[in-house]
Design an enzyme around this catalytic site. Structure first.
Site, PDB file in Angstrom:
ATOM      1  N   TYR A  92      14.106  29.028   6.216  1.00  0.00           N
ATOM      2  CA  TYR A  92      15.026  28.537   6.835  1.00  0.00           C
ATOM      3  C   TYR A  92      16.085  29.664   7.327  1.00  0.00           C
ATOM      4  O   TYR A  92      16.739  29.702   8.570  1.00  0.00           O
ATOM      5  CB  TYR A  92      16.141  27.644   5.956  1.00  0.00           C
ATOM      6  CG  TYR A  92      17.172  27.115   6.692  1.00  0.00           C
ATOM      7  CD1 TYR A  92      16.996  25.831   7.085  1.00  0.00           C
ATOM      8  CD2 TYR A  92      18.577  27.592   6.730  1.00  0.00           C
ATOM      9  CE1 TYR A  92      18.299  25.100   7.644  1.00  0.00           C
ATOM     10  CE2 TYR A  92      19.467  27.235   7.373  1.00  0.00           C
ATOM     11  CZ  TYR A  92      19.516  25.760   7.947  1.00  0.00           C
ATOM     12  OH  TYR A  92      20.406  25.095   8.551  1.00  0.00           O
ATOM     13  N   PHE A 144      22.515  25.895  39.399  1.00  0.00           N
ATOM     14  CA  PHE A 144      21.457  25.270  38.957  1.00  0.00           C
ATOM     15  C   PHE A 144      21.709  23.933  38.056  1.00  0.00           C
ATOM     16  O   PHE A 144      22.955  24.005  37.376  1.00  0.00           O
ATOM     17  CB  PHE A 144      20.314  26.255  37.726  1.00  0.00           C
ATOM     18  CG  PHE A 144      19.270  25.285  37.419  1.00  0.00           C
ATOM     19  CD1 PHE A 144      18.230  25.021  38.319  1.00  0.00           C
ATOM     20  CD2 PHE A 144      19.080  24.827  36.288  1.00  0.00           C
ATOM     21  CE1 PHE A 144      17.211  24.504  37.779  1.00  0.00           C
ATOM     22  CE2 PHE A 144      18.092  24.061  35.592  1.00  0.00           C
ATOM     23  CZ  PHE A 144      17.088  23.752  36.580  1.00  0.00           C
ATOM     24  N   THR A 145      20.892  23.077  38.093  1.00  0.00           N
ATOM     25  CA  THR A 145      21.256  21.581  37.451  1.00  0.00           C
ATOM     26  C   THR A 145      21.973  21.663  36.294  1.00  0.00           C
ATOM     27  O   THR A 145      23.148  21.341  35.916  1.00  0.00           O
ATOM     28  CB  THR A 145      20.159  20.899  37.317  1.00  0.00           C
ATOM     29  OG1 THR A 145      18.994  21.273  36.654  1.00  0.00           O
ATOM     30  CG2 THR A 145      19.784  20.137  38.878  1.00  0.00           C
ATOM     31  N   ASP A 235      21.789  34.529  34.072  1.00  0.00           N
ATOM     32  CA  ASP A 235      20.518  33.566  33.746  1.00  0.00           C
ATOM     33  C   ASP A 235      19.272  34.357  34.098  1.00  0.00           C
ATOM     34  O   ASP A 235      18.740  34.535  35.120  1.00  0.00           O
ATOM     35  CB  ASP A 235      20.552  32.410  34.641  1.00  0.00           C
ATOM     36  CG  ASP A 235      19.556  31.305  34.332  1.00  0.00           C
ATOM     37  OD1 ASP A 235      18.528  31.739  33.816  1.00  0.00           O
ATOM     38  OD2 ASP A 235      19.653  30.042  34.636  1.00  0.00           O
ATOM     39  N   LYS A 278       9.983  29.680  30.724  1.00  0.00           N
ATOM     40  CA  LYS A 278       9.349  29.902  32.109  1.00  0.00           C
ATOM     41  C   LYS A 278       8.619  31.569  31.988  1.00  0.00           C
ATOM     42  O   LYS A 278       7.520  31.449  31.292  1.00  0.00           O
ATOM     43  CB  LYS A 278      10.576  30.286  33.109  1.00  0.00           C
ATOM     44  CG  LYS A 278      10.973  28.656  33.611  1.00  0.00           C
ATOM     45  CD  LYS A 278      11.698  28.001  32.539  1.00  0.00           C
ATOM     46  CE  LYS A 278      12.655  26.725  33.068  1.00  0.00           C
ATOM     47  NZ  LYS A 278      13.420  26.141  32.168  1.00  0.00           N
ATOM     48  N   ARG A 402      13.893  18.492  44.669  1.00  0.00           N
ATOM     49  CA  ARG A 402      15.030  19.430  44.446  1.00  0.00           C
ATOM     50  C   ARG A 402      15.951  19.280  45.840  1.00  0.00           C
ATOM     51  O   ARG A 402      16.084  20.160  46.750  1.00  0.00           O
ATOM     52  CB  ARG A 402      14.614  20.844  44.563  1.00  0.00           C
ATOM     53  CG  ARG A 402      13.882  21.142  43.207  1.00  0.00           C
ATOM     54  CD  ARG A 402      14.592  21.517  41.822  1.00  0.00           C
ATOM     55  NE  ARG A 402      15.165  20.495  41.257  1.00  0.00           N
ATOM     56  CZ  ARG A 402      15.498  20.361  39.809  1.00  0.00           C
ATOM     57  NH1 ARG A 402      15.347  21.583  39.120  1.00  0.00           N
ATOM     58  NH2 ARG A 402      16.326  19.437  39.391  1.00  0.00           N
ATOM     59  N   PHE A 469      18.716  13.036  38.461  1.00  0.00           N
ATOM     60  CA  PHE A 469      17.375  13.152  38.859  1.00  0.00           C
ATOM     61  C   PHE A 469      16.361  12.857  37.758  1.00  0.00           C
ATOM     62  O   PHE A 469      15.113  12.624  38.061  1.00  0.00           O
ATOM     63  CB  PHE A 469      17.251  14.604  39.435  1.00  0.00           C
ATOM     64  CG  PHE A 469      17.479  15.736  38.661  1.00  0.00           C
ATOM     65  CD1 PHE A 469      18.692  16.196  38.325  1.00  0.00           C
ATOM     66  CD2 PHE A 469      16.300  16.442  37.963  1.00  0.00           C
ATOM     67  CE1 PHE A 469      18.839  17.288  37.668  1.00  0.00           C
ATOM     68  CE2 PHE A 469      16.485  17.335  37.023  1.00  0.00           C
ATOM     69  CZ  PHE A 469      17.882  17.751  36.886  1.00  0.00           C
TER      70      PHE A 469
HETATM   71  N1  F0G Z   1      17.966  28.156  34.366  1.00  0.00           N
HETATM   72  C1  F0G Z   1      17.257  27.974  35.157  1.00  0.00           C
HETATM   73  C2  F0G Z   1      17.344  28.951  36.504  1.00  0.00           C
HETATM   74  C3  F0G Z   1      16.225  26.994  34.798  1.00  0.00           C
HETATM   75  O1  F0G Z   1      15.329  27.012  35.915  1.00  0.00           O
HETATM   76  C4  F0G Z   1      16.277  26.141  33.762  1.00  0.00           C
HETATM   77  C5  F0G Z   1      15.342  25.230  33.790  1.00  0.00           C
HETATM   78  C6  F0G Z   1      17.111  26.345  32.994  1.00  0.00           C
HETATM   79  C7  F0G Z   1      18.176  27.313  33.079  1.00  0.00           C
HETATM   80  C8  F0G Z   1      17.403  25.551  31.836  1.00  0.00           C
HETATM   81  O2  F0G Z   1      16.340  25.794  30.712  1.00  0.00           O
HETATM   82  O3  F0G Z   1      15.046  23.708  30.550  1.00  0.00           O
HETATM   83  O4  F0G Z   1      15.000  25.591  28.898  1.00  0.00           O
HETATM   84  O5  F0G Z   1      16.791  23.949  29.226  1.00  0.00           O
HETATM   85  N2  F0G Z   1      14.321  24.894  34.688  1.00  0.00           N
HETATM   86  C9  F0G Z   1      13.587  23.862  34.497  1.00  0.00           C
HETATM   87  C10 F0G Z   1      12.783  23.671  35.761  1.00  0.00           C
HETATM   88  C11 F0G Z   1      13.951  22.370  33.959  1.00  0.00           C
HETATM   89  O6  F0G Z   1      11.922  22.741  35.976  1.00  0.00           O
HETATM   90  O7  F0G Z   1      13.171  24.406  36.839  1.00  0.00           O
HETATM   91  P1  F0G Z   1      15.759  24.533  29.881  1.00  0.00           P
END
Ligand code: F0G
Length: 477
Positions: A92, A144-145, A235, A278, A402, A469
């Site tokens: 843990y 970014f979303t 990021d 990624k 997108r 989305f």
């Molecule tokens: N920042 C970027 C640039 C991303 O592309 C993503 C996720 C995140 C942050 C968030 O990270 O998914 O680990 O919580 N992108 C995915 C995509 C979902 O399909 O582009 P996460």
């Protein structure tokens, strides 16, 4: 299935290549284990897509043939990563794998303090809570979303300060992810430095098409931030891929390793958040890293509330071990070259066939320009969502919208955001598909393009409140 057709294409390209004395590169790995794929019939795909409300996020992956929904968590791990998982320490507190992760982040990204999180958005949540006061602005190189969503939840307002070129799919620019320093200066002059929470810099820029930021730009940005006493956070999700473009395109970096470029770039920033799903070649995980000890104290305290103890942050020991090994593998020059080379191979085929895509081809995906694809479908009828649906119907290939659906609604007015970029993303998982898969994908895109005149748009019939989305449903008009 058009197996022969796919083969023909790559043969044709090779013939073209031989004429100019081409020497090919190949992936720096071979395949040890395979996962069978299944392709269902067009009729079955019609049913599946209807049930999914024309949203590729709501398809079952068993109904997908080639899955280019995302490059997130979908990469193939190496034998070393799997072996590391088997000998992991599931304590843990104070798992040895946490220290391996910490050491890998120090060594390759250079930050002092490291906090694991379950994935990128866990880290975005923490940094947004700690670094944003309600009413502050967060300038960044395109939204970014999930990033913007956490900034807004913390009371911030995101302001796009990317260069104009980034919003034009057809414009060719070597560093389309760059921050426009004049836009940023103007925001600071208008609002005052105290109302800027921090600069939110992403390398590469996902929503712009996986476009990179130059070293010159981050250096200038550092100097600007220092003049105004503003923090600069990165990021780092696809920063390894960004480093490749610097090596390829920026003067003075051709002979530097990806690892050295990554380290230098991060050195101009005050901290970073990471989706390890990624670049780092794992199926789950993330981290937050920072140089300021006071802020680290606060973050280390907060992670316990939302993720888990600061030495696991919602991850198993084995997950942290896989990330630690994945980081080291991800910065190898031959790995990055073949990874981006595969994305480019797909982009080049589409370019040869004059299919509209975002130029130049970026790091993790090929983005189809749905506005150009379907000029007769207005943006309120979701052209990029439509294109993702048509691709799935044609061949079982899964892509992601997108465009206007991803952009969501303005928090203040409730109206749709109408982004200039209306794109359908073909994201390529790392170390998963072959060149023949890319041929099949390109040919399906071409078939859908040839049938474009008959295609009608969509209407949204269900809209979730947050990050719509992911779960929205649509009907054909
Ligand atoms: N920042 C970027 C640039 C991303 O592309 C993503 C996720 C995140 C942050 C968030 O990270 O998914 O680990 O919580 N992108 C995915 C995509 C979902 O399909 O582009 P996460």
């Amino acid at each position: 299935m058009s197996g022969n057709g796919a083969f023909m294409t790559s043969r044709t390209l090779q013939t073209i290549g031989q004429q100019v004395g081409r020497r090919s590169w190949a992936e720096p790995w071979k395949i040890k284990m395979v996962e069978p794929l299944r392709m269902i019939s067009r009729e079955e795909r019609e049913v599946a897509l209807n049930e999914a409300g024309y949203n590729t996020f709501l398809l079952r992956s068993d109904d997908v043939y080639i899955d280019l929904l995302t490059d997130s968590g979908t990469s193939a791990m190496s034998d070393r990563q799997w072996a590391g998982m088997m000998v992991a320490d599931e304590a843990y507190a104070g798992s040895r794998n946490f220290y391996h992760l910490e050491e890998a982040v120090h060594r390759y990204y250079g930050y002092q303090f490291v906090i694991p999180t379950h994935q990128g958005r866990g880290a975005e949540h923490l940094i947004s809570r700690v670094a944003i006061e309600p009413g502050q602005f967060v300038p960044g190189n395109m939204y970014f979303t999930t990033t913007r969503h956490h900034q807004e939840l913390a009371g911030g307002t995101f302001v796009d300060v990317i260069i104009d070129e980034a919003h034009d799919a057809a414009v060719i620019h070597p560093f389309k992810g760059n921050v426009d320093l004049d836009k940023l200066e103007a925001l600071i002059a208008r609002e005052g430095a105290a109302r800027i929470a921090y600069v939110s810099l992403a390398g590469t820029v996902n929503m712009a098409g996986g476009q990179p930021v130059s070293m010159a730009n981050v250096k200038a940005l550092r100097a600007l931030c220092d003049r105004h006493g503003i923090k600069l956070y990165l990021d780092a999700t696809r920063m390894v891929e960004n480093a490749f473009f610097i090596q390829e395109r920026e003067e003075g970096y051709a002979d530097r390793s990806i690892a050295a470029i990554l380290f230098e770039f991060c050195g101009y920033t005050d901290g970073a958040w990471m989706s390890a799903k990624k670049d780092s070649l794992v199926n789950i995980g993330g981290w937050l890293a920072i140089n300021d000890p006071v802020m680290f104290e606060e973050l280390r305290n907060l992670v316990v509330v939302f993720e888990g103890l600061h030495t696991y942050g919602g991850l198993a020991g084995r997950d942290m071990e896989a990330i630690a090994i994945g980081i080291a593998e991800s910065v190898q020059d031959d790995h990055v070259r073949s990874r981006i080379g595969q994305v480019r191979y797909l982009g080049d085929l589409l370019n040869i066939w004059r299919i509209p895509i975002v130029q130049p081809v970026g790091g993790h995906a090929v983005f189809l320009d749905a506005r150009e694809f379907y000029p007769h479908v207005p943006q309120v009828e979701f052209p990029a969502q439509t294109l993702a649906a048509e691709l799935y119907l044609d061949s079982g290939i899964r892509s992601m919208e997108r465009g206007v659906a991803s952009a969501g609604r303005d928090a203040a007015t409730g109206n749709h955001h109408f982004p200039r970029l209306e794109l359908t993303r073909l994201a390529i998982p790392r170390r998963v598909y072959t060149q023949a898969h890319m041929d099949v994908v390109a040919e399906s895109v071409r078939a859908v393009y040839q049938a474009r005149a008959e295609t009608r748009g969509l209407r949204m019939v269900y809209e979730p409140k947050y990050l719509r989305f992911f779960q929205a449903k649509f009907e054909r008009l």
